[in-house]
Design an enzyme around this catalytic site. Structure first.
Site, PDB file in Angstrom:
ATOM      1  N   HIS A 458       0.922  -1.046  -0.137  1.00  0.00           N
ATOM      2  CA  HIS A 458       0.038   0.227   0.028  1.00  0.00           C
ATOM      3  C   HIS A 458       0.778   1.186   0.002  1.00  0.00           C
ATOM      4  CE1 HIS A 458      -4.089  -1.982   1.425  1.00  0.00           C
ATOM      5  NE2 HIS A 458      -3.951  -1.887   0.159  1.00  0.00           N
ATOM      6  N   ARG A 565      -8.725  -7.765 -24.693  1.00  0.00           N
ATOM      7  CA  ARG A 565      -8.469  -9.047 -23.824  1.00  0.00           C
ATOM      8  C   ARG A 565      -9.928  -9.228 -23.075  1.00  0.00           C
ATOM      9  NH1 ARG A 565      -3.019  -7.384 -22.296  1.00  0.00           N
ATOM     10  NH2 ARG A 565      -1.687  -8.884 -22.765  1.00  0.00           N
ATOM     11  N   ARG A 602      -9.925 -10.805 -28.918  1.00  0.00           N
ATOM     12  CA  ARG A 602      -9.454 -12.119 -28.636  1.00  0.00           C
ATOM     13  C   ARG A 602     -10.581 -12.772 -27.917  1.00  0.00           C
ATOM     14  NH1 ARG A 602      -4.048 -12.558 -25.095  1.00  0.00           N
ATOM     15  NH2 ARG A 602      -5.622 -12.244 -23.357  1.00  0.00           N
ATOM     16  N   GLU A 696       1.564 -17.597 -30.149  1.00  0.00           N
ATOM     17  CA  GLU A 696       2.082 -17.659 -28.770  1.00  0.00           C
ATOM     18  C   GLU A 696       2.448 -19.003 -28.123  1.00  0.00           C
ATOM     19  OE1 GLU A 696      -0.626 -15.950 -25.940  1.00  0.00           O
ATOM     20  OE2 GLU A 696      -2.267 -16.962 -26.744  1.00  0.00           O
ATOM     21  N   ASN A 719       4.454 -12.582 -24.589  1.00  0.00           N
ATOM     22  CA  ASN A 719       4.404 -12.944 -23.180  1.00  0.00           C
ATOM     23  C   ASN A 719       4.571 -14.508 -23.102  1.00  0.00           C
ATOM     24  OD1 ASN A 719       4.174 -10.175 -23.075  1.00  0.00           O
ATOM     25  ND2 ASN A 719       2.114 -10.452 -22.510  1.00  0.00           N
ATOM     26  N   ASP A 720       3.472 -15.210 -23.676  1.00  0.00           N
ATOM     27  CA  ASP A 720       3.517 -16.647 -23.673  1.00  0.00           C
ATOM     28  C   ASP A 720       4.328 -17.030 -24.369  1.00  0.00           C
ATOM     29  OD1 ASP A 720       1.528 -17.492 -21.687  1.00  0.00           O
ATOM     30  OD2 ASP A 720      -0.149 -16.386 -22.979  1.00  0.00           O
ATOM     31  N   ARG A 730       6.127 -17.144 -16.635  1.00  0.00           N
ATOM     32  CA  ARG A 730       6.117 -15.975 -16.819  1.00  0.00           C
ATOM     33  C   ARG A 730       6.004 -15.187 -15.630  1.00  0.00           C
ATOM     34  NH1 ARG A 730       0.927 -14.691 -20.617  1.00  0.00           N
ATOM     35  NH2 ARG A 730       0.743 -12.627 -19.725  1.00  0.00           N
ATOM     36  N   CYS A 767       1.425  -8.144 -29.977  1.00  0.00           N
ATOM     37  CA  CYS A 767       0.511  -7.559 -28.809  1.00  0.00           C
ATOM     38  C   CYS A 767       1.216  -7.943 -27.515  1.00  0.00           C
ATOM     39  CB  CYS A 767      -0.728  -8.087 -29.173  1.00  0.00           C
ATOM     40  SG  CYS A 767      -1.127  -9.614 -28.966  1.00  0.00           S
TER      41      CYS A 767
HETATM   42  C1  PEP Z   1       0.794 -12.719 -24.827  1.00  0.00           C
HETATM   43  O1  PEP Z   1       0.875 -13.667 -24.239  1.00  0.00           O
HETATM   44  O2  PEP Z   1       1.897 -11.898 -25.025  1.00  0.00           O
HETATM   45  C2  PEP Z   1      -0.319 -12.071 -24.696  1.00  0.00           C
HETATM   46  C3  PEP Z   1      -0.583 -10.805 -25.147  1.00  0.00           C
HETATM   47  O3  PEP Z   1      -1.576 -12.514 -24.159  1.00  0.00           O
HETATM   48  P1  PEP Z   1      -1.689 -12.464 -22.640  1.00  0.00           P
HETATM   49  O4  PEP Z   1      -0.511 -11.478 -21.940  1.00  0.00           O
HETATM   50  O5  PEP Z   1      -2.938 -12.028 -22.369  1.00  0.00           O
HETATM   51  O6  PEP Z   1      -1.557 -14.048 -22.190  1.00  0.00           O
HETATM   52 MG    MG Z   2      -0.887 -14.972 -23.897  1.00  0.00          MG
END
Ligand code: PEP
Ligand code: MG
Length: 846
Positions: A458, A565, A602, A696, A719-720, A730, A767
């Site tokens: 906080h 999302r 998506r 991904e 990211n994935d 991740r 993305c």
């Molecule tokens: C990703 O995996 O890069 C992605 C954009 O999807 P999310 O982060 O929502 O899993």
């Molecule tokens: Mg993803």
């Protein structure tokens, strides 16, 4: 009306009495389970201290509870850590549900076996229903089994956890496999019940067909859970979602017991490299400042332990609680932002926690002063929260300590010391409380640095809301830095420089000024197109999860939405949204964009680590490798069909694109396309929206040339893609720095995906978070990416970076980088390129 009646509890064993505070186990000494007595036994048969029903008898035979006809519940626990003996050394003389008389033998135990195989023989008798009690013979040291020991006032209705009255839809957690080797026995059950009591919601714990009131220790124990049992938590009430989040995390972490799961593994904090002039921590609130040290030490308060008049002490406690509530209310009302207001609201709720009050009141009845009782109750609970291995509860502990101190000062009549602050103060403290932080005079305080706290605490949130740079997690040596020392607080880097050289101060000030100017300029030019210096246009769109974010994206120059999302519509709720609600949301977002802009929706990416309360799912050992995204939707086609129908309702309002997450097989794409066609036909739509997939999963990237003919576009979820390519979770705290999307393996997959798509005339976006890094922009341009979908506040900066780039240079850079060995090497090359580009653009401008 409730009537009170005096009851006597007999000594369950012969032995030596010991104060509960001296029991070497915090769950008992903190009285979280309940107040009572401890006996170091000299006899070997545990006898009933009162008449009643055996409301719970643990399979392992080391603990049982009796509930009297007045509702008084007494728990007896033989030895410490004896649950681990799995029944060895204990012989049960009664059964659960049996009526017993006071003095009746309940459990025999082999003291020699226990002494050799368990931590201790100390045996607890605790009044878990909370009635105050007193020793019949004050000062008694040794007791005989069956001797009258305690006097207690029983209320006819009992004082057990009140029946739950909250109404509304129930929110369910995902199933949790219990990591505790012996299930939820007394200690973890007490911790769970205590944590549950911190919420207003009604809370239940479910095991198969059985359910228990989650706020009742005895009820939880009666579930007789074992290792790996699947349990679920449900909650009803205003704070149900928060309760589910905290309590399922707590269950996964073992409710305070050391368990061997990935969740409970303590993050090993590397020792901060320490030099005379540089201390390192982590950034709690970005920015930098130069100023002088003010050490904030906690005010010392003198607490007298005992008091003569419990009634007066109870009144004093009530008065202080009332005053504290009022103060928090006015702090909340005068707070400068929503975040601050919510924090003080949360503090107010802590003050209303009945179990804290019960603990303090019980101590007052034993002759303690209000100050001592309140301090013991709040400290014990805060300490327990800190030890549980849950970051959420650890932060709650800080809040509890803060509230505890506020009430304590009011009990003692101690005024808050006014800080006499010099100009340009940088506050240094072991820990700043939210109350202290909210009250800071920001004309004088430029930032702060603390030993405790975390980036999500906080205090960190408040620092960000106040716009003050802050670092937390500094080594303790920082507390020895003399007041008045000149320091440079570089929160962006997590560094505190002591007595910095003039050159360092000037560099930092220049950097700050530059960053501010650059940001203002980027925002002013946000509506300009993202075209490189040699005329190549790239679309910069936004990652959004709501209508508000979409509107903000448009105002910041977003050229469309590259990733909606859609999970936001479906998560954090206990029942599925109606078709009308879904359709209205998609249409509102499409309307905000208009027919000239792309909207990429998506489809649901839930499952695994992102469960939906109203879609029952099995718990999985590896949720990231389980029923996620399109896999889950194809397994539950109704869910996907309903979503497709709702998305299609927005067709024509924007340039509609539908995107499938987590695609691994061509058959998944084909099945989903088939469903989309059927739904569109049923709605009488002439033209189908564009259909694309996320790249991904490495399999999809490697098969991009097979997917490309069958899609309209790709969007790379870095990211994935990074997580699956590098085999690194991740969200893993210790792998955070290595799970780097700049790894050449990830970059090669991006390169081959782009090649395959372009060979079939399809466009490719990125993305994932990599697209939101200005450092990555030239590289992604060079790799041939056509669209960057980025986090909303970064749209102006990313567009500006594109405008500074030269496509030719970017292509050469990409080629070079694909041949490097590591993410570090890639980052270095990109930094060199960035520096060179900055010099070149200066030369060009002049
Ligand atoms: C990703 O995996 O890069 C992605 C954009 O999807 P999310 O982060 O929502 O899993
Ligand atoms: Mg993803």
């Amino acid at each position: 009306m409730a009537t009170t009646q005096q009851l006597q509890l007999l000594a369950p064993l012969s032995g030596v009495l010991m104060p509960l505070d001296q029991v070497p186990d915090p769950v008992f000494s903190s009285r979280v389970i309940g107040d009572g007595v401890c006996i170091d036994p000299t006899s070997q048969t545990l006898c009933a201290p009162l008449a009643g029903v055996i409301s719970n008898l643990q399979h392992s035979g080391h603990a049982l509870s009796i509930t009297s006809e007045h509702g008084v519940q007494v728990l007896m626990h033989i030895g410490l850590d004896t649950v681990n003996l799995a029944g060895q050394g204990f012989t049960r003389r009664v059964e659960e549900g049996q009526q017993v008389e006071a003095g009746q033998p309940l459990i025999e135990f082999d003291a020699d076996y226990l002494a050799l195989n368990a931590r201790s023989l100390l045996t607890l008798m605790l009044v878990v229903s909370g009635e105050p009690f007193s020793l019949l013979t004050p000062g008694l040291i040794a007791v005989e089994a069956g001797q009258p020991l305690l006097r207690l006032d029983a209320c006819e209705q009992g004082a057990d956890v009140a029946e739950q009255t909250e109404s509304g839809p129930a929110v369910f957690s995902r199933p949790v496999s219990l990591p505790n080797p012996n299930g939820l026995h007394a200690r973890p059950a007490a911790v769970f019940a205590q944590a549950a009591k911190a919420f207003g919601a009604s809370i239940y714990l479910h095991k198969q067909q059985s359910s228990a009131n989650g706020k009742s220790l005895v009820a939880i124990m009666a579930l007789q859970t074992a290792y790996d049992d699947k349990v679920q938590v449900s909650a009803v009430g205003a704070d149900a979602e928060a309760a589910i989040a905290v309590l399922s995390e707590l269950l996964l972490a073992g409710c305070g017991e050391a368990v061997s799961t990935v969740f409970a593994a303590p993050a090993s904090t590397p020792l901060a490299p320490l030099s005379q002039t540089l201390l390192r921590g982590v950034c709690a609130s970005a920015g930098s400042a130069f100023g002088q040290v003010v050490q904030v030490a906690e005010q010392h308060l003198d607490i007298i332990e005992t008091a003569t008049d419990p009634r007066r002490e109870q009144a004093t406690l009530q008065r202080a609680l009332g005053e504290a509530t009022q103060a928090l209310q006015s702090l909340g009302e005068n707070a400068s932002g929503q975040v601050q207001a919510e924090i003080f609201k949360a503090h107010q709720e802590l003050l209303e926690d009945p179990s804290l009050l019960e603990q303090a009141q019980a101590l007052i009845e034993t002759g303690k002063s209000a100050a001592f009782a309140w301090n013991s109750a709040t400290r014990a609970t805060a300490e327990l929260f800190t030890r549980l291995g849950s970051s959420l509860l650890a932060e709650r502990a800080l809040d509890l300590a803060d509230v505890g101190q506020r009430v304590l000062k009011l009990i003692l009549g101690v005024e808050d010391r006014d800080w006499v602050l010099p100009e340009q103060a940088i506050l240094i403290a072991e820990q700043l409380t939210p109350s202290q932080t909210a009250g800071l005079d920001t004309r004088k305080v430029l930032g702060f640095a603390t030993v405790g706290g975390g980036a999500t605490s906080h205090v960190a949130i408040l620092a960000r809301a106040l716009g003050l740079p802050a670092i937390c997690g500094l080594p303790e040596q920082v507390l020895a830095v003399p007041a008045g020392t000149r320091v440079l607080l570089d929160a962006d880097q997590g560094e505190l420089h002591l007595d910095p050289e003039l050159a360092a101060i000037e560099r930092l000030q220049a950097r700050r000024q530059q960053q501010q100017q650059r940001h203002q300029q980027d925002v002013q030019q946000a509506t300009l197109a993202a075209v490189t210096r040699d005329g190549h246009h790239i679309e910069v769109t936004a990652n959004v999860a709501s209508l508000a974010e979409t509107e903000q994206a448009v105002s910041l120059g977003g050229e469309g939405v590259g990733l909606l999302r859609s999970e936001f519509l479906y998560q954090q709720r206990s029942v599925a949204p109606s078709h009308e609600e879904q359709a209205a949301t998609y249409s509102a977002i499409a309307n905000a964009l208009g027919p000239q802009r792309n909207l990429v929706v998506r489809t649901l990416d839930v499952g695994g680590d992102k469960p939906l309360a109203y879609v029952p799912m099995d718990s999985e050992a590896n949720p990231f490798l389980g029923m996620r995204g399109i896999r889950l939707c194809l397994e539950r086609p109704q869910l996907l069909r309903e979503q497709l129908r709702a998305i299609l309702a927005s067709a024509g309002l924007a340039r509609l694109h539908i995107m499938l997450p987590m695609v691994t097989q061509l058959s998944e794409l084909r099945l989903a396309r088939h469903m989309l066609e059927e739904e569109a036909r049923a709605l009488g739509l002439q033209a189908l929206p564009k259909l694309g997939i996320m790249i991904e999963v490495p399999a999809a990237a490697l098969l991009a040339d097979r997917f490309a003919p069958e899609v309209d576009f790709f969007s790379i979820g870095t990211n994935d893609l990074t997580q699956y390519t590098l085999a690194m979770d991740r969200d893993h705290p210790r792998l955070a720095s290595q799970a780097d999307s700049f790894h050449p393996a990830v970059l090669r997959l991006i390169a081959s995906t782009v090649q395959a798509a372009h060979a079939h005339g399809k466009w490719v976006g990125v993305c994932g978070a990599l697209a939101s890094e200005t450092l990555a922009v030239p590289l992604l341009l060079g790799l041939g990416v056509d669209e960057l979908s980025v986090s909303v506040p970064l749209i102006p900066a990313i567009k500006a970076t594109v405008r500074e780039a030269l496509l030719q240079d970017c292509q050469a850079l990409a080629e070079q980088v694909l041949n490097l060995e590591s993410a570090e090497q890639v980052r270095e090359a990109l930094h060199r390129h960035q520096a060179l580009a900055a010099v070149t653009s200066l030369v060009v401008e002049n």
